[in-house]
Design a protein around this motif. Sequence first.
Motif, PDB file in Angstrom:
ATOM      1  N   ALA A   1     121.229  67.607  32.870  1.00  0.00           N
ATOM      2  CA  ALA A   1     119.980  67.621  33.385  1.00  0.00           C
ATOM      3  C   ALA A   1     120.097  67.588  35.044  1.00  0.00           C
ATOM      4  CB  ALA A   1     118.985  66.475  32.767  1.00  0.00           C
ATOM      5  N   ARG A   2     118.967  68.063  35.883  1.00  0.00           N
ATOM      6  CA  ARG A   2     119.166  67.839  37.386  1.00  0.00           C
ATOM      7  C   ARG A   2     117.965  68.025  37.836  1.00  0.00           C
ATOM      8  NH1 ARG A   2     122.418  72.833  39.813  1.00  0.00           N
ATOM      9  NH2 ARG A   2     120.475  73.880  40.100  1.00  0.00           N
ATOM     10  N   SER A   3     117.961  67.671  39.124  1.00  0.00           N
ATOM     11  CA  SER A   3     116.937  67.622  40.086  1.00  0.00           C
ATOM     12  C   SER A   3     117.758  68.289  41.470  1.00  0.00           C
ATOM     13  CB  SER A   3     116.294  66.431  40.468  1.00  0.00           C
ATOM     14  OG  SER A   3     115.830  65.799  39.345  1.00  0.00           O
ATOM     15  N   ALA A   4     116.796  69.178  42.141  1.00  0.00           N
ATOM     16  CA  ALA A   4     117.321  69.557  43.398  1.00  0.00           C
ATOM     17  C   ALA A   4     116.194  69.965  44.124  1.00  0.00           C
ATOM     18  CB  ALA A   4     118.034  71.124  43.243  1.00  0.00           C
ATOM     19  N   VAL A   5     116.410  69.042  45.209  1.00  0.00           N
ATOM     20  CA  VAL A   5     115.292  68.542  46.068  1.00  0.00           C
ATOM     21  C   VAL A   5     115.277  68.866  47.640  1.00  0.00           C
ATOM     22  CG1 VAL A   5     113.629  66.747  46.741  1.00  0.00           C
ATOM     23  CG2 VAL A   5     114.364  66.814  44.433  1.00  0.00           C
ATOM     24  N   GLY A   6     114.564  69.571  48.062  1.00  0.00           N
ATOM     25  CA  GLY A   6     114.616  69.703  49.586  1.00  0.00           C
ATOM     26  C   GLY A   6     114.019  68.541  50.321  1.00  0.00           C
ATOM     27  N   VAL A   7     114.756  68.150  51.305  1.00  0.00           N
ATOM     28  CA  VAL A   7     114.235  67.039  52.276  1.00  0.00           C
ATOM     29  C   VAL A   7     114.296  67.302  53.622  1.00  0.00           C
ATOM     30  CG1 VAL A   7     114.749  65.297  50.305  1.00  0.00           C
ATOM     31  CG2 VAL A   7     116.431  65.773  52.110  1.00  0.00           C
ATOM     32  N   PRO A   8     113.643  66.799  54.677  1.00  0.00           N
ATOM     33  CA  PRO A   8     113.772  67.123  55.857  1.00  0.00           C
ATOM     34  C   PRO A   8     114.777  66.450  56.875  1.00  0.00           C
ATOM     35  CG  PRO A   8     111.842  65.440  55.603  1.00  0.00           C
ATOM     36  CD  PRO A   8     112.549  65.777  54.332  1.00  0.00           C
ATOM     37  N   VAL A   9     115.502  65.385  56.270  1.00  0.00           N
ATOM     38  CA  VAL A   9     116.528  64.611  56.759  1.00  0.00           C
ATOM     39  C   VAL A   9     117.360  63.928  55.566  1.00  0.00           C
ATOM     40  CG1 VAL A   9     115.358  62.431  57.380  1.00  0.00           C
ATOM     41  CG2 VAL A   9     117.322  63.295  58.743  1.00  0.00           C
ATOM     42  N   LEU A  10     118.515  63.558  55.778  1.00  0.00           N
ATOM     43  CA  LEU A  10     119.352  62.569  55.022  1.00  0.00           C
ATOM     44  C   LEU A  10     120.054  61.840  55.773  1.00  0.00           C
ATOM     45  CD1 LEU A  10     120.580  65.184  52.415  1.00  0.00           C
ATOM     46  CD2 LEU A  10     119.030  63.399  51.801  1.00  0.00           C
ATOM     47  N   PRO A  11     120.738  60.570  55.231  1.00  0.00           N
ATOM     48  CA  PRO A  11     121.419  59.595  56.050  1.00  0.00           C
ATOM     49  C   PRO A  11     122.378  60.135  57.069  1.00  0.00           C
ATOM     50  CG  PRO A  11     120.893  58.643  53.910  1.00  0.00           C
ATOM     51  CD  PRO A  11     120.743  60.200  53.785  1.00  0.00           C
ATOM     52  N   LEU A  12     122.714  59.634  58.022  1.00  0.00           N
ATOM     53  CA  LEU A  12     123.776  60.218  58.951  1.00  0.00           C
ATOM     54  C   LEU A  12     123.701  61.759  59.363  1.00  0.00           C
ATOM     55  CD1 LEU A  12     126.623  58.206  57.408  1.00  0.00           C
ATOM     56  CD2 LEU A  12     125.122  57.301  59.327  1.00  0.00           C
ATOM     57  N   GLY A  13     122.624  62.375  58.860  1.00  0.00           N
ATOM     58  CA  GLY A  13     122.573  63.783  59.434  1.00  0.00           C
ATOM     59  C   GLY A  13     123.162  64.650  58.254  1.00  0.00           C
ATOM     60  N   VAL A  14     123.570  64.371  57.300  1.00  0.00           N
ATOM     61  CA  VAL A  14     124.570  64.906  56.407  1.00  0.00           C
ATOM     62  C   VAL A  14     123.514  66.082  55.695  1.00  0.00           C
ATOM     63  CG1 VAL A  14     126.233  63.089  55.642  1.00  0.00           C
ATOM     64  CG2 VAL A  14     124.202  63.442  54.258  1.00  0.00           C
ATOM     65  N   ALA A  15     124.366  67.064  55.187  1.00  0.00           N
ATOM     66  CA  ALA A  15     123.799  68.100  54.610  1.00  0.00           C
ATOM     67  C   ALA A  15     123.161  67.995  53.111  1.00  0.00           C
ATOM     68  CB  ALA A  15     124.620  69.396  54.337  1.00  0.00           C
ATOM     69  N   VAL A  16     123.958  67.416  52.355  1.00  0.00           N
ATOM     70  CA  VAL A  16     123.709  67.179  50.880  1.00  0.00           C
ATOM     71  C   VAL A  16     123.863  65.560  50.601  1.00  0.00           C
ATOM     72  CG1 VAL A  16     124.227  68.038  48.646  1.00  0.00           C
ATOM     73  CG2 VAL A  16     124.252  69.462  50.628  1.00  0.00           C
ATOM     74  N   GLU A  17     123.264  65.090  49.751  1.00  0.00           N
ATOM     75  CA  GLU A  17     123.435  63.960  48.994  1.00  0.00           C
ATOM     76  C   GLU A  17     123.244  64.318  47.579  1.00  0.00           C
ATOM     77  OE1 GLU A  17     122.329  59.208  48.789  1.00  0.00           O
ATOM     78  OE2 GLU A  17     121.517  60.620  50.435  1.00  0.00           O
ATOM     79  N   VAL A  18     124.134  63.632  46.690  1.00  0.00           N
ATOM     80  CA  VAL A  18     124.108  63.658  45.095  1.00  0.00           C
ATOM     81  C   VAL A  18     124.222  62.338  44.429  1.00  0.00           C
ATOM     82  CG1 VAL A  18     124.872  64.725  43.085  1.00  0.00           C
ATOM     83  CG2 VAL A  18     125.018  66.238  45.196  1.00  0.00           C
ATOM     84  N   ASP A  19     123.395  62.065  43.682  1.00  0.00           N
ATOM     85  CA  ASP A  19     123.599  60.725  42.851  1.00  0.00           C
ATOM     86  C   ASP A  19     123.794  61.390  41.267  1.00  0.00           C
ATOM     87  OD1 ASP A  19     120.879  61.295  41.891  1.00  0.00           O
ATOM     88  OD2 ASP A  19     120.058  59.748  42.808  1.00  0.00           O
ATOM     89  N   ALA A  20     124.252  60.253  40.586  1.00  0.00           N
ATOM     90  CA  ALA A  20     124.359  60.659  38.853  1.00  0.00           C
ATOM     91  C   ALA A  20     124.208  59.480  38.008  1.00  0.00           C
ATOM     92  CB  ALA A  20     126.040  61.088  38.774  1.00  0.00           C
ATOM     93  N   VAL A  21     124.018  59.867  36.654  1.00  0.00           N
ATOM     94  CA  VAL A  21     123.985  59.122  35.570  1.00  0.00           C
ATOM     95  C   VAL A  21     124.937  59.899  34.561  1.00  0.00           C
ATOM     96  CG1 VAL A  21     122.427  58.034  33.938  1.00  0.00           C
ATOM     97  CG2 VAL A  21     121.262  58.457  36.100  1.00  0.00           C
ATOM     98  N   VAL A  22     125.745  58.797  34.155  1.00  0.00           N
ATOM     99  CA  VAL A  22     126.863  59.111  33.206  1.00  0.00           C
ATOM    100  C   VAL A  22     126.874  58.446  31.937  1.00  0.00           C
ATOM    101  CG1 VAL A  22     129.399  59.371  33.216  1.00  0.00           C
ATOM    102  CG2 VAL A  22     128.220  59.873  35.411  1.00  0.00           C
ATOM    103  N   ALA A  23     126.841  59.110  30.966  1.00  0.00           N
ATOM    104  CA  ALA A  23     127.160  58.303  29.635  1.00  0.00           C
ATOM    105  C   ALA A  23     128.638  58.033  29.655  1.00  0.00           C
ATOM    106  CB  ALA A  23     126.657  59.200  28.490  1.00  0.00           C
ATOM    107  N   ILE A  24     128.846  56.741  29.199  1.00  0.00           N
ATOM    108  CA  ILE A  24     130.533  56.387  29.119  1.00  0.00           C
ATOM    109  C   ILE A  24     130.858  55.555  27.883  1.00  0.00           C
ATOM    110  CG2 ILE A  24     130.535  55.851  31.505  1.00  0.00           C
ATOM    111  CD1 ILE A  24     129.990  52.984  31.145  1.00  0.00           C
ATOM    112  N   ARG A  25     132.030  55.736  27.561  1.00  0.00           N
ATOM    113  CA  ARG A  25     132.684  55.262  26.331  1.00  0.00           C
ATOM    114  C   ARG A  25     133.303  53.843  26.720  1.00  0.00           C
ATOM    115  NH1 ARG A  25     134.968  60.219  26.689  1.00  0.00           N
ATOM    116  NH2 ARG A  25     134.356  61.923  25.056  1.00  0.00           N
ATOM    117  N   ASP A  26     133.026  53.073  25.661  1.00  0.00           N
ATOM    118  CA  ASP A  26     133.775  51.637  25.764  1.00  0.00           C
ATOM    119  C   ASP A  26     135.261  51.593  26.070  1.00  0.00           C
ATOM    120  OD1 ASP A  26     131.400  50.219  25.527  1.00  0.00           O
ATOM    121  OD2 ASP A  26     131.523  49.936  23.444  1.00  0.00           O
TER     122      ASP A  26
END
Length: 153
Positions: free
Chosen positions: A128-153
């Motif tokens: 699943a995903r969100s793709a959001v336009g924003v007027p500014v990001l930290p340090l002036g970067v072009a893109v930032e991506v976070d994640a949720v990951v299902a993991i095995r023990d």
Amino acid sequence: MSIEQRIAELGITLPQPAAPVASYVPAVEANGLLHISGQISFAEDGSLITGRVGENVDLEGGQAAARRCGIMLLAQMKAALGSLDRVERIVKLGVFVNSAGDFTDQPKVANGASELMQDVFGEAGRHARSAVGVPVLPLGVAVEVDAVVAIRD
């Protein structure tokens, strides 16, 4: 084939995981999920990929920046889990695009990270995903991506 072997086959070299730039941790494991803080766009040489997509960064540049965020997500997963083979599934990516006011192709920019996850993890990389336009990001970067990951023990 292990995920590490797949990454090598794709010609990807994982960087050192980026240290937090403020008061947070790179990843938190809870209830079978790994939540990874937003990873900003670092070039292969370690410099920041900065700018606003649709203004001074073109679509292809935005996609490349999103891919670089995805590579940093992989580095953070490996650091947190010890092995990328513990990844069961990429559950969700949140993609933030530093966008000009009239730029509307954030989903196409986000494909840079999404397609990387599918290339690396196969069907388990579809998410699943969100793709959001924003007027500014930290340090002036072009893109930032976070994640949720299902993991095995």
